[in-house]
Design a protein around this motif. Structure first.
Motif, short mmCIF file in Angstrom:
data_model
loop_
_atom_site.label_atom_id
_atom_site.label_comp_id
_atom_site.label_asym_id
_atom_site.label_seq_id
_atom_site.Cartn_x
_atom_site.Cartn_y
_atom_site.Cartn_z
N GLU A 1 -4.76 1.17 9.88
CA GLU A 1 -5.12 0.09 10.11
C GLU A 1 -4.00 -1.07 9.22
O GLU A 1 -4.84 -1.11 8.45
N TYR A 2 -4.23 -1.37 9.97
CA TYR A 2 -3.58 -3.04 9.25
C TYR A 2 -3.13 -3.94 9.69
O TYR A 2 -2.22 -3.93 10.49
N PRO A 3 -3.08 -5.36 9.67
CA PRO A 3 -3.03 -6.57 9.96
C PRO A 3 -1.17 -7.09 11.00
O PRO A 3 -1.18 -7.17 12.12
N TYR B 1 2.50 -5.05 9.86
CA TYR B 1 3.48 -4.54 9.41
C TYR B 1 4.43 -3.37 9.90
O TYR B 1 3.91 -3.77 11.31
N ASP C 1 -7.16 4.49 7.45
CA ASP C 1 -7.11 3.05 6.47
C ASP C 1 -6.73 3.00 5.55
O ASP C 1 -6.95 1.63 4.27
N LEU D 1 -3.68 1.68 4.24
CA LEU D 1 -2.91 0.66 3.34
C LEU D 1 -3.62 -0.37 3.04
O LEU D 1 -3.37 -1.18 2.29
N LEU D 2 -4.94 -0.84 3.48
CA LEU D 2 -6.02 -1.69 3.28
C LEU D 2 -5.70 -1.06 1.91
O LEU D 2 -6.90 -1.63 1.13
N LYS D 3 -6.27 -0.21 2.01
CA LYS D 3 -7.27 0.15 0.24
C LYS D 3 -6.51 0.04 -0.61
O LYS D 3 -6.17 -0.17 -1.60
N ALA E 1 -3.76 -2.35 -0.08
CA ALA E 1 -3.02 -3.38 -0.72
C ALA E 1 -4.29 -4.63 -1.21
O ALA E 1 -4.17 -5.66 -1.80
N ARG E 2 -5.64 -4.03 -1.27
CA ARG E 2 -6.55 -4.49 -1.54
C ARG E 2 -6.28 -5.63 -3.40
O ARG E 2 -6.26 -6.57 -3.71
N HIS F 1 -4.32 -7.83 -3.43
CA HIS F 1 -4.89 -9.22 -2.63
C HIS F 1 -5.62 -10.21 -4.01
O HIS F 1 -5.99 -11.01 -3.82
#
Length: 294
Positions: free
Chosen positions: A23-25, A27, A116, A118-120, A122-123, A126
């Motif tokens: 799950e990542y927008p 990549y 999830d 990659l989301l964790k 990348a936080r 950001h």
């Protein structure tokens, strides 16, 4: 996401399919076939209908010769790099040369990555994009766990007592040592099984050292050394969440070989960067973290 693969014909297709479900927008997944002598390349081409292209890339970091770059018409996120064998660090560098995005994630091709993850990871980038150069997370053991469609379906306790002991060891290492070192700003290792970095910083440092036994630790120590010498304000973060699962050795012979390599890698890093030991110029890394590992 850069995933080196060497003689992984039995599992490589399933592993790549699981990476497509992350799950990542936005990549891409770069599979680097590192001179496999089995059917790894053929299995990938057959499964994802890869076609050889004339894609151009800048060879900023020297690597073994790249024989071809393939793209998949059925999976646009996938890039396949076929190159001569040069071991893992060389394969990661080849992937770095081809990669297009400002963050890259280096993984082991046989690791199981949470959807999830990659989301964790990348936080922190950001939240603090100027200072954050690397992020690592918890790696847990998948022995005797039920894996379905590339994801952990059920967590089971391993039957092997050798694997059970390693569960305790991994929890101590990740939730004790690395979490503590991260809190005081001196984390010196991000597991090669799963770690995220700023591409521009790693490229400026010369990428992964292909001569290093433990290329994952060597990169983080060199990043720290370079940033300290430049007096840059930076941070390398650790996330105390489970992001990646890997299988631990269940025989004494394989465990001995693994730990032998880990310790030789550590000794090599300490020798290569011995001028950092007990050196206040490198802050708490030089006065505490490296002496701790020594």
């Amino acid at each position: 996401v850069i995933a080196p693969a060497h003689n992984e014909e039995a599992t490589v297709v399933d592993n790549v399919r699981s990476l497509l479900g992350l799950e990542y927008p936005v990549y891409e997944i770069i599979i680097v076939n590192d001179g496999s002598s089995d059917q790894t390349l053929e299995r990938l081409i057959q499964a994802f209908h890869f076609k050889k292209t004339k894609r151009v890339f800048r060879r900023i970091i020297p690597t073994k010769s790249v024989r071809g770059i393939y793209l998949s018409p059925i999976a646009p996120k996938l890039v396949l790099v076929d190159k001569e064998n040069g071991r893992k660090a060389d394969a990661l560098n080849a992937g770095l040369n081809v990669a297009r995005y400002p963050l890259f994630c280096a993984i082991d091709c046989d690791s199981v990555i949470d959807r999830d993850a990659l989301l964790k990871m990348a936080r922190p980038f950001h939240e603090d994009p100027e200072r954050t150069v690397g992020v690592g997370g918890v790696v847990r053991l998948s022995n005797d766990c039920i894996i379905k469609n590339g994801q952990i379906e059920k967590v089971n306790m391993p039957k092997s007592w050798l694997a059970r002991i390693q569960i305790v060891e991994y929890l101590r290492a990740f939730l004790g040592s690395r979490l503590g070192l991260s809190k005081i700003g001196s984390l010196l290792i991000i597991s090669g099984a799963f770690g995220m970095f700023r591409k521009d910083v790693v490229m400026r440092c010369g990428g992964y050292d292909h001569k290093a036994i433990g290329e994952d630790m060597e990169l983080v120590v060199r990043l720290t050394k370079t940033m300290r010498e430049r007096k840059s304000n930076f941070r390398i973060k650790f996330i105390p969440d489970t992001l990646c699962w890997t299988e631990a050795p269940e025989s004494w012979k394989i465990l001995k070989s693994q730990r032998n390599r880990w310790q030789r890698g550590l000794i090599q890093v300490l020798q290569a960067h011995k001028n950092m030991l007990f050196n206040p110029k490198f802050g708490i890394t030089g006065t505490f973290a490296l002496p701790f590992y020594f």
